[in-house]
Write an enzyme that holds these catalytic residues in place. Structure first.
Site, PDB file in Angstrom:
ATOM      1  N   HIS A 287      59.584 -66.693  54.457  1.00 16.61           N
ATOM      2  CA  HIS A 287      60.624 -66.265  53.544  1.00 16.61           C
ATOM      3  C   HIS A 287      61.518 -67.458  53.221  1.00 16.61           C
ATOM      4  O   HIS A 287      61.901 -68.226  54.111  1.00 16.61           O
ATOM      5  CB  HIS A 287      61.461 -65.145  54.166  1.00 16.61           C
ATOM      6  CG  HIS A 287      60.747 -63.832  54.180  1.00 16.61           C
ATOM      7  ND1 HIS A 287      59.588 -63.640  54.878  1.00 16.61           N
ATOM      8  CD2 HIS A 287      61.015 -62.659  53.561  1.00 16.61           C
ATOM      9  CE1 HIS A 287      59.177 -62.396  54.701  1.00 16.61           C
ATOM     10  NE2 HIS A 287      60.025 -61.778  53.908  1.00 16.61           N
TER      11      HIS A 287
ATOM     12  N   LYS B 179      70.079 -53.443  50.904  1.00 11.71           N
ATOM     13  CA  LYS B 179      70.294 -53.543  49.462  1.00 11.71           C
ATOM     14  C   LYS B 179      70.364 -52.158  48.829  1.00 11.71           C
ATOM     15  O   LYS B 179      71.061 -51.941  47.847  1.00 11.71           O
ATOM     16  CB  LYS B 179      69.170 -54.372  48.825  1.00 11.71           C
ATOM     17  CG  LYS B 179      69.362 -54.677  47.345  1.00 11.71           C
ATOM     18  CD  LYS B 179      68.493 -55.843  46.899  1.00 11.71           C
ATOM     19  CE  LYS B 179      67.060 -55.441  46.755  1.00 11.71           C
ATOM     20  NZ  LYS B 179      66.796 -54.743  45.466  1.00 11.71           N
TER      21      LYS B 179
END
Length: 963
Positions: free
Chosen positions: A176, A621
């Site tokens: 990532h 999120k």
């Protein structure tokens, strides 16, 4: 928006552009050649280190910080005196050249990095002090403390053995894009760390101490001259090399030491009891196997990754065998060997084809003879690995890692039989455990793909077999499920067995590539190692049919245990539940999956454990920090309960990131706060970006972190059913449910405002982050421009850059305020009891409070000024401002603190060192963003690009995290 220009081009053109109002339009003078440090300065800095060996950690840290700062200022003074002034906090003249500002940003970023190295060094010193003063068992992250507590609590030796039989821990390194530092820089950091360790020794003469300080200064000068920014986006191959770097530096050695420490602790606190230490700790990886939204990872890249992983461990084993051959100079005359080993040696010499010469070269030195035979076999294995499976295998090599481990065990048993237990434990056993752990693959590589891609492949497969003109059922319909189940129960025909290539030939290119992933697993297991792969991770799993579809793809590729493809799958399929809605559906998804006999047979064949991955990033999120944590906790409790009902053991894979918003909380506390019965000795977790370098770059910190992880899992398993803090509490759970619901409502009210995306893009460097070249994959999964398709990493990264940091706190104030408004004094009393007695609630409040301490509304208002629409700007910022003040007020009311993070003195001290400089860089970044975006010509914009990216790097280094 200008396309991401190469940094090389930007640097080349930067001299021609000067930011208006920031610096004068003139060329910087060519810096004078570097001169050696003045002897007086070197003497002063060397003298400052004299007391280091005698200082405790509290006094040690400021001394080391002062030393590093002095050396950095010395470099800056010689290289660019104005930058030295900026480092010391002195104002720069208004007409300084643009190059000075660029250098000042880089120097400030270097200083943040040096601070982190100093703090790691201090933490290691503090742990040593505790061990010296109170014993190893007093270290909170040690096996000794956990095993001592278990013995004191009455945990029997048989109970310990039962836990060990099921213990399985696997941190998973991912690619990532959250590491803003290059490997070159990481290597310099490690050398600085080691130099600081050297300076702790009292044995040096003044001359030697001056030399060490000079060497430390040289490393800092190398940092000064090394580019902080990647010139191009890294390739997947470079990311693979980055991940393997940590194994060569620290991890190959750390894991065998981990086993030894557990063994020692068990023998100390359960004297006389026999324990078999299993291969319970391994590393996984996603680098080169994670395709979710990354077009640069394909089957060829994954194959190349597997070969590189294989080469890394084989080269390591070869060097270790060479070292062992040099060490074990034991002769048969001095130590008569057992008959069993003599027979084993005769077999090895005969198989070598050169037995007489080997024996003559090392007459009587039986272990050297045996190791020479092993080296020849390993060299053949290496030669085969370097050919990458493209030619006829080199004869005479090891068939598998098991064969190499067996030969090491034979040598170990021979030493034990001769009474040389210490030699066996010191020299042979660690290497044998390395081989058993890292095998011939270094890591277990997971494959990851999104349901959007796998379902498209299944639709293509349906069309390839259907009558022309017919349309497939909706993937969420009962008709689709019926088709999947029918295909899974239908035996494969001869032309479709063993992954016959005609399966993929009838599909479009992208879908064929997806199907061939599974064929590759079969062949690469044979060429690399049977454990080369971990699992197939299915991102964005929404329904049980999503998972059943992947089983069907595995069947089509020949990844079932039987030729007909109806018995069981040999590759674990792991659903990844990421959104709050998916977490809530988890029990139903699980029940539906386990109702399919083939799925249950596959799980039993794979060890009887079903792994479920849960995502901290997208759930945050989706619903905000508080709601995410509570929903994740609830989901684990419910999933584990369903597993018990249906007779299947559940193991959780935690998809945590580096920042608090993405689950990056202290590992020990995070594990301790997991629900009772959710661990049971099995634990997987992702390690991403800057987390990997922070934990594993240095030997001491790497050893600490692997033991912290393993001992925390062991402790949770021992205490899960015994501790009140882990048992369900109805009143606490009801309060958490109410708080999570109110928090999510407040969060959603903000993020679902139509104008928020415009505010976010303008009031943060969101779009500019893509030019930082941190990782190989794009910021958005499928190229869409919506908030939904934006990855969680840039979502968090950009909010931290603009000093709002709302992903780590927004909605908590509204939730606490609403709760107190309804329940009044009783509510406050309940929240304070939860703060003291609930590990999860305490963890949430603590991390929210620390995040709030990093928010700066004045600077955030400066970022908001970049939003062109005044109404959008004022409305959104006012909402964030009000929630921030409410959150500070209510969190302090619950925690009883007078100021933010007052109960975290080390955190506050370290933040206080950084904030003045971070604030200064943040203000510069606001101006750079304004001018970069306002520039008309590409050439002018490129002039702002490098300093802008340096400012992003600098702030990330200051806070120690990106996304």
């Amino acid at each position: 928006m200008m396309p991401a220009a190469s940094l090389e081009a930007a640097e080349a053109e930067a001299r021609a552009v000067t930011p208006r109002g920031v610096e004068a339009p003139r060329e910087p003078a060519t810096p004078a050649p570097a001169q050696p440090s003045p002897p007086a300065a070197l003497e002063r800095l060397a003298a400052a280190t004299v007391a280091l060996p005698t200082l405790d950690a509290q006094a040690y840290e400021p001394c080391v910080v002062e030393l590093l700062f002095g050396l950095l200022c010395d470099v800056a003074q010689r290289r660019q005196p104005l930058v030295a002034r900026a480092l010391r906090g002195e104002p720069l003249p208004p007409d300084v050249p643009r190059a000075v500002w660029r250098r000042a940003l880089q120097a400030q970023g270097i200083w943040f990095q040096l601070l982190s190295v100093a703090e790691q060094s201090t933490a290691m010193r503090r742990r040593r002090e505790i061990e010296i003063e109170s014993g190893y068992a007093r270290l909170s992250a040690s096996f000794a403390r956990v095993v001592a507590d278990a013995a004191a609590a009455g945990v029997s030796a048989e109970e310990v053995r039962e836990v060990l039989r099921h213990l399985k821990i696997r941190p998973v390194i991912t690619a990532h894009p959250t590491e803003a530092k290059r490997v070159t820089v990481l290597e310099i950091h490690r050398r600085i760390y080691r130099k600081l360790m050297d300076l702790e020794s009292p044995r040096w003469t003044p001359r030697e101490r001056r030399a060490l300080v000079a060497q430390l200064g040289n490393e800092i000068e190398l940092l000064w001259m090394s580019g902080e920014l990647r010139r191009e986006k890294p390739t997947v191959a470079q990311e693979v090399a980055w991940g393997l770097h940590f194994f060569g530096e620290t991890l190959f050695e750390a894991v065998p030491t981990l086993f030894e420490r557990l063994e020692d602790a068990l023998h100390q606190f359960y004297p006389g009891e026999p324990f078999e230490i299993p291969r319970f700790f391994q590393f996984g990886s996603w680098i080169g196997g994670d395709r979710d939204g990354n077009p640069f990872v394909n089957n060829d890249v994954t194959r190349a990754t597997l070969y590189e992983n294989r080469l890394a461990c084989l080269k390591r084993y070869r060097q270790r065998l060479v070292d062992l051959a040099q060490t074990l100079s034991i002769t048969a005359e001095a130590l008569p060997v057992p008959d069993a080993f003599a027979s084993e040696l005769a077999r090895a010499l005969a198989q070598s084809g050169d037995g007489a010469a080997i024996a003559a070269r090392n007459p009587g030195e039986v272990f050297r003879q045996y190791l020479t035979c092993m080296l020849r076999k390993l060299d053949a294995t290496l030669a085969d690995a370097q050919r990458r499976g493209t030619l006829t295998p080199v004869p005479g090599g090891y068939a598998s890692a098991d064969e190499l481990a067996a030969e090491l065990r034979a040598m170990e048993q021979a030493l034990l039989a001769c009474g040389s237990d210490a030699l066996a434990a010191a020299y042979v056993r660690p290497l044998r455990r390395e081989v058993e752990t890292f095998r011939f693959s270094t890591v277990q590589l997971d494959l990851r793909e999104n349901t959007t891609v796998t379902n498209k492949t299944l639709l293509a497969l349906w069309r390839a077999r259907a009558r022309p003109g017919s349309e497939p059922p909706d993937p969420q319909s009962e008709g689709w499920k019926s088709w999947l189940l029918a295909e899974l129960t239908r035996p494969l025909g001869q032309d479709r067995r063993h992954g016959h290539e005609t399966n993929a030939d009838t599909l479009p290119e992208v879908e064929a590539e997806t199907l061939q992933i599974f064929s590759m697993v079969r062949t690469m297991r044979e060429q690399v190692d049977r454990n080369a792969f971990g699992a197939f991770i299915l991102s964005m799993t929404h329904h049980a049919t999503d998972v059943l579809g992947v089983y069907l793809l595995a069947k089509e590729a020949g990844l079932f245990s039987d030729a007909g493809g109806v018995e069981s799958c040999t590759l674990p399929i792991v659903p990844l539940l990421e959104t709050i809605d998916d977490l809530r559906r988890a029990p139903d998804i699980l029940r539906e999956l386990l109702a399919v006999p083939m799925v249950k047979r596959s799980i039993r064949a794979q060890g009887g454990v079903l792994e479920i991955m849960i995502g901290y990033s997208d759930s945050n999120k989706d619903g905000g920090f508080f709601a995410s944590n509570w929903e994740l906790s609830k989901a684990q409790t419910k999933i584990a309960r369903v597993g018990r009902e249906l007779g299947i053991t559940i193991s959780f894979f935690h998809g945590r990131g580096g920042s608090v918003s993405r689950g990056g909380v202290p590992a020990g506390r995070a594990i301790a706060a997991l629900p009772a019965g959710s661990v049971n000795g099995r634990f997987r977790v992702t390690e991403q970006g800057e987390v990997v370098s922070h934990k594993y770059a240095n030997r001491g910190t790497a050893q600490y972190h692997v033991e912290l992880l393993a001992s925390s899992v062991l402790e949770h398993t021992f205490k899960s059913d015994r501790e009140d803090e882990l048992l369900p509490r109805g009143d606490f759970d009801d309060a958490m449910e109410a708080l999570a619901g109110a928090s999510r409502a407040a969060y959603v009210k903000l993020v679902e405002r139509p104008e928020l995306i415009a505010y976010f893009q303008a009031a943060s460097p969101l779009e500019e982050l893509s030019m930082l070249n941190m990782g190989s994959r794009p910021a958005r999964r499928f190229g869409a421009r919506s908030l939904h398709d934006l990855r969680a990493i840039p979502w968090v990264f950009a909010w931290s850059q603009n000093r709002h940091a709302l992903t780590g706190w927004y909605g908590v104030g509204s939730a606490l305020s609403a709760f107190l408004a309804v329940r009044q004094a009783r509510g406050l009393d309940l929240l304070r009891r939860m703060f003291n007695e609930s590990r999860l609630f305490r963890l949430i409040v603590d991390e929210v409070e620390k995040t709030l301490a990093q928010v700066d509304l004045d600077i955030a208002r400066g970022y908001a000024s970049l939003v062109p629409d005044a109404q959008v700007r004022e409305t959104i910022f006012a909402q964030i401002d009000a929630e921030y003040r409410l959150t500070v007020e209510t969190v302090l009311k619950v925690s009883g603190g007078a100021t933010l993070a007052e109960r975290f003195p080390q955190f506050r001290e370290r933040l206080a060192r950084r904030l003045p400089a971070i604030n200064q860089v943040s203000r510069q970044q606001i101006e750079l963003l304004r001018r970069y975006r306002a520039a008309d010509a590409d050439q002018e914009r490129r002039g702002y690009l490098v300093p802008l990216l340096l400012s992003i790097n600098c702030i990330a280094s200051g806070f120690g995290a990106t996304g």
